[in-house]
Design a protein around this motif. Structure first.
Motif, PDB file in Angstrom:
ATOM      1  N   MET A   1       0.841  -1.182   0.000  1.00 35.11           N
ATOM      2  CA  MET A   1       0.000   0.000   0.000  1.00 35.11           C
ATOM      3  C   MET A   1       0.887   1.246   0.000  1.00 35.11           C
ATOM      4  O   MET A   1       1.797   1.376   0.804  1.00 35.11           O
ATOM      5  CB  MET A   1      -0.888   0.005   1.247  1.00 35.11           C
ATOM      6  N   LYS A   2       0.588   2.164  -0.925  1.00 37.54           N
ATOM      7  CA  LYS A   2       1.277   3.452  -0.961  1.00 37.54           C
ATOM      8  C   LYS A   2       0.503   4.399  -0.048  1.00 37.54           C
ATOM      9  O   LYS A   2      -0.530   4.945  -0.435  1.00 37.54           O
ATOM     10  CB  LYS A   2       1.346   3.993  -2.378  1.00 37.54           C
ATOM     11  N   LEU A   3       1.003   4.542   1.184  1.00 41.16           N
ATOM     12  CA  LEU A   3       0.348   5.366   2.196  1.00 41.16           C
ATOM     13  C   LEU A   3       1.250   6.539   2.540  1.00 41.16           C
ATOM     14  O   LEU A   3       2.447   6.360   2.763  1.00 41.16           O
ATOM     15  CB  LEU A   3       0.084   4.528   3.454  1.00 41.16           C
ATOM     16  N   ILE A   4       0.683   7.725   2.573  1.00 38.07           N
ATOM     17  CA  ILE A   4       1.390   8.912   3.041  1.00 38.07           C
ATOM     18  C   ILE A   4       0.563   9.526   4.161  1.00 38.07           C
ATOM     19  O   ILE A   4      -0.664   9.599   4.061  1.00 38.07           O
ATOM     20  CB  ILE A   4       1.660   9.915   1.892  1.00 38.07           C
ATOM     21  N   ILE A   5       1.235   9.918   5.224  1.00 36.20           N
ATOM     22  CA  ILE A   5       0.571  10.512   6.384  1.00 36.20           C
ATOM     23  C   ILE A   5       0.941  11.988   6.423  1.00 36.20           C
ATOM     24  O   ILE A   5       2.115  12.342   6.319  1.00 36.20           O
ATOM     25  CB  ILE A   5       0.999   9.814   7.684  1.00 36.20           C
ATOM     26  N   ALA A  35      -2.591  18.881  -4.686  1.00 37.40           N
ATOM     27  CA  ALA A  35      -1.506  17.913  -4.464  1.00 37.40           C
ATOM     28  C   ALA A  35      -2.049  16.618  -3.866  1.00 37.40           C
ATOM     29  O   ALA A  35      -1.672  15.522  -4.294  1.00 37.40           O
ATOM     30  CB  ALA A  35      -0.435  18.517  -3.553  1.00 37.40           C
ATOM     31  N   ILE A  36      -2.933  16.745  -2.886  1.00 36.24           N
ATOM     32  CA  ILE A  36      -3.539  15.552  -2.278  1.00 36.24           C
ATOM     33  C   ILE A  36      -4.316  14.761  -3.324  1.00 36.24           C
ATOM     34  O   ILE A  36      -4.199  13.533  -3.406  1.00 36.24           O
ATOM     35  CB  ILE A  36      -4.442  15.951  -1.092  1.00 36.24           C
ATOM     36  N   ALA A  37      -5.096  15.467  -4.143  1.00 29.89           N
ATOM     37  CA  ALA A  37      -5.875  14.784  -5.181  1.00 29.89           C
ATOM     38  C   ALA A  37      -4.957  14.097  -6.184  1.00 29.89           C
ATOM     39  O   ALA A  37      -5.232  12.966  -6.612  1.00 29.89           O
ATOM     40  CB  ALA A  37      -6.800  15.784  -5.884  1.00 29.89           C
ATOM     41  N   ARG A  38      -3.859  14.750  -6.556  1.00 22.96           N
ATOM     42  CA  ARG A  38      -2.908  14.141  -7.503  1.00 22.96           C
ATOM     43  C   ARG A  38      -2.317  12.859  -6.922  1.00 22.96           C
ATOM     44  O   ARG A  38      -2.196  11.849  -7.632  1.00 22.96           O
ATOM     45  CB  ARG A  38      -1.794  15.128  -7.845  1.00 22.96           C
ATOM     46  N   ALA A  42      -2.927   8.923  -8.226  1.00 19.99           N
ATOM     47  CA  ALA A  42      -1.766   8.105  -8.589  1.00 19.99           C
ATOM     48  C   ALA A  42      -1.649   6.855  -7.713  1.00 19.99           C
ATOM     49  O   ALA A  42      -0.634   6.161  -7.759  1.00 19.99           O
ATOM     50  CB  ALA A  42      -0.491   8.940  -8.481  1.00 19.99           C
ATOM     51  N   GLY A  43      -2.682   6.580  -6.934  1.00 24.47           N
ATOM     52  CA  GLY A  43      -2.706   5.338  -6.162  1.00 24.47           C
ATOM     53  C   GLY A  43      -2.276   5.457  -4.713  1.00 24.47           C
ATOM     54  O   GLY A  43      -2.171   4.445  -4.018  1.00 24.47           O
ATOM     55  N   TYR A 173       7.806  15.367  -6.268  1.00 25.90           N
ATOM     56  CA  TYR A 173       8.902  14.417  -6.072  1.00 25.90           C
ATOM     57  C   TYR A 173       8.389  12.968  -6.122  1.00 25.90           C
ATOM     58  O   TYR A 173       8.948  12.127  -6.819  1.00 25.90           O
ATOM     59  CB  TYR A 173       9.605  14.688  -4.743  1.00 25.90           C
ATOM     60  N   LEU A 174       7.332  12.694  -5.383  1.00 24.84           N
ATOM     61  CA  LEU A 174       6.799  11.329  -5.323  1.00 24.84           C
ATOM     62  C   LEU A 174       6.241  10.851  -6.666  1.00 24.84           C
ATOM     63  O   LEU A 174       6.286   9.654  -6.959  1.00 24.84           O
ATOM     64  CB  LEU A 174       5.715  11.206  -4.247  1.00 24.84           C
ATOM     65  N   LEU A 175       5.740  11.768  -7.456  1.00 25.92           N
ATOM     66  CA  LEU A 175       5.109  11.379  -8.732  1.00 25.92           C
ATOM     67  C   LEU A 175       6.063  11.505  -9.918  1.00 25.92           C
ATOM     68  O   LEU A 175       5.673  11.205 -11.040  1.00 25.92           O
ATOM     69  CB  LEU A 175       3.840  12.202  -8.968  1.00 25.92           C
ATOM     70  N   SER A 176       7.302  11.927  -9.668  1.00 23.64           N
ATOM     71  CA  SER A 176       8.245  12.079 -10.784  1.00 23.64           C
ATOM     72  C   SER A 176       8.910  10.766 -11.131  1.00 23.64           C
ATOM     73  O   SER A 176       8.946   9.839 -10.373  1.00 23.64           O
ATOM     74  CB  SER A 176       9.296  13.122 -10.432  1.00 23.64           C
TER      75      SER A 176
END
Length: 176
Positions: A1-5, A35-38, A42-43, A173-176
């Motif tokens: 799971m790709k989780l960001i807090i 940014a949150i929506a992006r 992206a999963g 950064y995370l989506l690049s």
């Protein structure tokens, strides 16, 4: 799971030393909602961990906190994303709870809710307590310069802390 807090005040919305006490005072930082929506598109699953001692201090009640979080959820939904669990601590600094950051209760709630280990998961905050909690839970500590971020940075941070201008830069950064 790709989780960001994410911490809330100072990361997602503007912070105030006088507390964010109403829906009208809850104003997103430029680009944070998108940014949150992006990330979500992206999963990524987005969780929030936030100290809300204004409740214990009598500045606002749980209904107002819910209304602020409803505003956050609606704004993110309007951009095609969603917020997952919002874990919050309603206690004051002297209440002796286990959920007030840098104590581990909020992140344990998130780990239990999603049934995941938080080791290596990104935790984005703007304060020393956010960074300390991330390190205690083996998360990747990430500091943004918004909110109290510059003040935190001026006091020095550990070399393992990743530093970004804002949540938009983290997302890029995370989506690049």
């Amino acid at each position: 799971m790709k989780l960001i807090i994410l911490d809330r005040d100072g990361v997602i919305n503007h912070d105030s030393d006088d507390y964010i006490k109403s829906v009208d005072e809850w104003m997103p930082i430029e680009g944070s909602i998108e940014a949150i929506a992006r990330l979500n598109k992206a999963g990524w699953t987005i969780a929030v961990a936030t100290n809300q001692s204004g409740i214990a201090r009598g500045y606002y009640d749980l209904n107002m906190l819910d209304a602020m979080h409803d505003k956050l959820r609606q704004l993110v939904a309007s951009e095609g994303g969603q917020i997952g669990l919002i874990a919050y601590c309603p206690h004051g600094p002297d209440d002796g709870c286990d959920c007030r950051k840098p104590n581990t209760g909020l992140l344990k709630q998130i780990a239990d809710y999603y049934q995941v280990s938080l080791t290596g998961k990104w935790f984005v905050g703007d304060s020393a307590t956010d960074l300390a909690l991330a390190e205690r839970m083996a998360c990747q500590p990430v500091l943004v310069k918004t909110g109290k971020g510059l003040r935190t940075l001026s006091k020095g941070v550990n070399p393992n802390v990743l530093i970004f201008e804002d949540l938009v830069a983290v997302t890029d950064y995370l989506l690049s």
